[in-house]
Design a protein around this motif. Structure first.
Motif, mmCIF file in Angstrom:
data_model
loop_
_atom_site.group_PDB
_atom_site.id
_atom_site.type_symbol
_atom_site.label_atom_id
_atom_site.label_comp_id
_atom_site.label_asym_id
_atom_site.label_seq_id
_atom_site.Cartn_x
_atom_site.Cartn_y
_atom_site.Cartn_z
ATOM 1 N N THR A 112 -14.341 3.058 17.084
ATOM 2 C CA THR A 112 -14.196 4.564 17.016
ATOM 3 C C THR A 112 -13.112 5.623 17.137
ATOM 4 O O THR A 112 -12.432 5.854 16.986
ATOM 5 C CB THR A 112 -15.434 5.565 16.998
ATOM 6 N N VAL A 113 -13.053 4.948 18.788
ATOM 7 C CA VAL A 113 -11.716 5.471 19.430
ATOM 8 C C VAL A 113 -9.876 5.048 19.433
ATOM 9 O O VAL A 113 -9.671 5.415 18.501
ATOM 10 C CB VAL A 113 -11.649 5.691 20.851
ATOM 11 N N VAL A 114 -10.858 3.831 18.639
ATOM 12 C CA VAL A 114 -9.392 3.409 18.180
ATOM 13 C C VAL A 114 -8.808 4.165 16.548
ATOM 14 O O VAL A 114 -7.841 4.098 16.234
ATOM 15 C CB VAL A 114 -9.202 1.945 17.874
ATOM 16 N N GLY A 115 -9.850 3.848 16.086
ATOM 17 C CA GLY A 115 -9.937 4.026 14.622
ATOM 18 C C GLY A 115 -9.189 6.015 14.600
ATOM 19 O O GLY A 115 -8.236 5.826 13.957
ATOM 20 N N ASN A 119 -5.726 7.323 13.552
ATOM 21 C CA ASN A 119 -6.293 8.689 12.392
ATOM 22 C C ASN A 119 -4.971 9.474 12.510
ATOM 23 O O ASN A 119 -3.983 10.144 11.984
ATOM 24 C CB ASN A 119 -7.629 9.434 12.398
ATOM 25 N N ILE A 120 -4.958 9.995 14.378
ATOM 26 C CA ILE A 120 -3.655 10.587 14.652
ATOM 27 C C ILE A 120 -2.457 10.077 13.798
ATOM 28 O O ILE A 120 -1.507 10.908 13.431
ATOM 29 C CB ILE A 120 -3.953 10.973 15.345
ATOM 30 N N TYR A 138 -8.812 17.713 13.275
ATOM 31 C CA TYR A 138 -10.176 16.804 13.186
ATOM 32 C C TYR A 138 -9.521 15.454 14.171
ATOM 33 O O TYR A 138 -10.577 15.052 14.392
ATOM 34 C CB TYR A 138 -10.274 16.724 11.910
ATOM 35 N N PRO A 139 -8.541 15.215 13.284
ATOM 36 C CA PRO A 139 -8.456 13.751 13.929
ATOM 37 C C PRO A 139 -8.082 13.536 16.349
ATOM 38 O O PRO A 139 -8.440 13.237 16.248
ATOM 39 C CB PRO A 139 -7.455 12.955 13.489
ATOM 40 N N PHE A 144 -10.504 12.615 20.890
ATOM 41 C CA PHE A 144 -11.283 13.946 22.414
ATOM 42 C C PHE A 144 -12.297 13.309 22.698
ATOM 43 O O PHE A 144 -12.876 13.155 23.464
ATOM 44 C CB PHE A 144 -10.579 15.174 22.331
ATOM 45 N N VAL A 145 -13.256 13.859 21.334
ATOM 46 C CA VAL A 145 -14.574 13.576 22.218
ATOM 47 C C VAL A 145 -15.066 12.184 21.741
ATOM 48 O O VAL A 145 -16.525 11.690 22.912
ATOM 49 C CB VAL A 145 -15.788 14.252 20.759
ATOM 50 N N ASN A 146 -14.668 11.438 20.699
ATOM 51 C CA ASN A 146 -14.760 9.927 21.104
ATOM 52 C C ASN A 146 -14.369 9.556 22.493
ATOM 53 O O ASN A 146 -15.228 8.279 22.668
ATOM 54 C CB ASN A 146 -15.100 8.982 20.143
#
Length: 171
Positions: A112-115, A119-120, A138-139, A144-146
């Protein structure tokens, strides 16, 4: 109930992000919503029932976010409100990870962090409508949260390595 609320929240987030004009980065929001809906449906059979205080707060947050969007007519304000509620909804998971880090799997959060990072990178800086606060929030929030959750999961391993290095320093 947590996953049903998160499914509603991620769907609201995806819809507001789409309304803002997200194109190359919308897929992440859409698949987060689809994933949350799938987990909510699986939780019917495999989850634990009940309402926690945080469930009630986040459900109220979803309803308030909808009301804010309706009153203001601003998808961006709704997106910000939804992300705030999303963060509140993640606090119990973060607290659980602090107490019992072995209860969360590292790999899904890593992916999820890599995704989120990809996304950024998907934001097209050559298109003036993509690299704006509305498109970037959003990205950036997702990484940050993941990333924070991933750091909490990895924390015990990092602390163990520090202890080993402290016990056996290089000569």
């Amino acid at each position: 109930m947590t996953w049903f609320i998160l499914a509603a929240l991620s769907s609201l987030t995806a819809w507001s992000y789409f309304q803002l004009g997200a194109s190359s980065t919308f897929g992440t929001a859409l698949f987060c919503a689809i994933g949350s809906i799938a987990v909510a449906l699986l939780s019917i059979k495999y989850g634990h029932g009940g309402w926690e205080l945080i469930d009630k707060i986040t459900l109220l947050g979803v309803l308030v976010t909808c009301a804010i969007w309706y009153i203001t007519g601003s998808a961006f304000v709704a997106l910000i409100a939804a992300l705030i509620v999303d963060f509140l909804a993640l606090l119990p998971t973060m607290g659980k990870i602090l107490k019992l880090p072995e209860t969360e799997e590292f790999f899904p959060w890593f992916v999820t962090v890599v995704g989120s990072a990809l996304n950024i990178l998907a934001l097209d800086v050559t298109r003036s409508n993509e690299w704006t606060a509305e498109m970037a929030v959003y990205p950036v929030y997702m990484i940050f949260v993941n990333g924070s959750v991933l750091a909490l999961i990895a924390r015990p391993q990092i602390l163990r390595r520090r202890t080993i290095h402290a016990d056996f320093p290089d000569s």
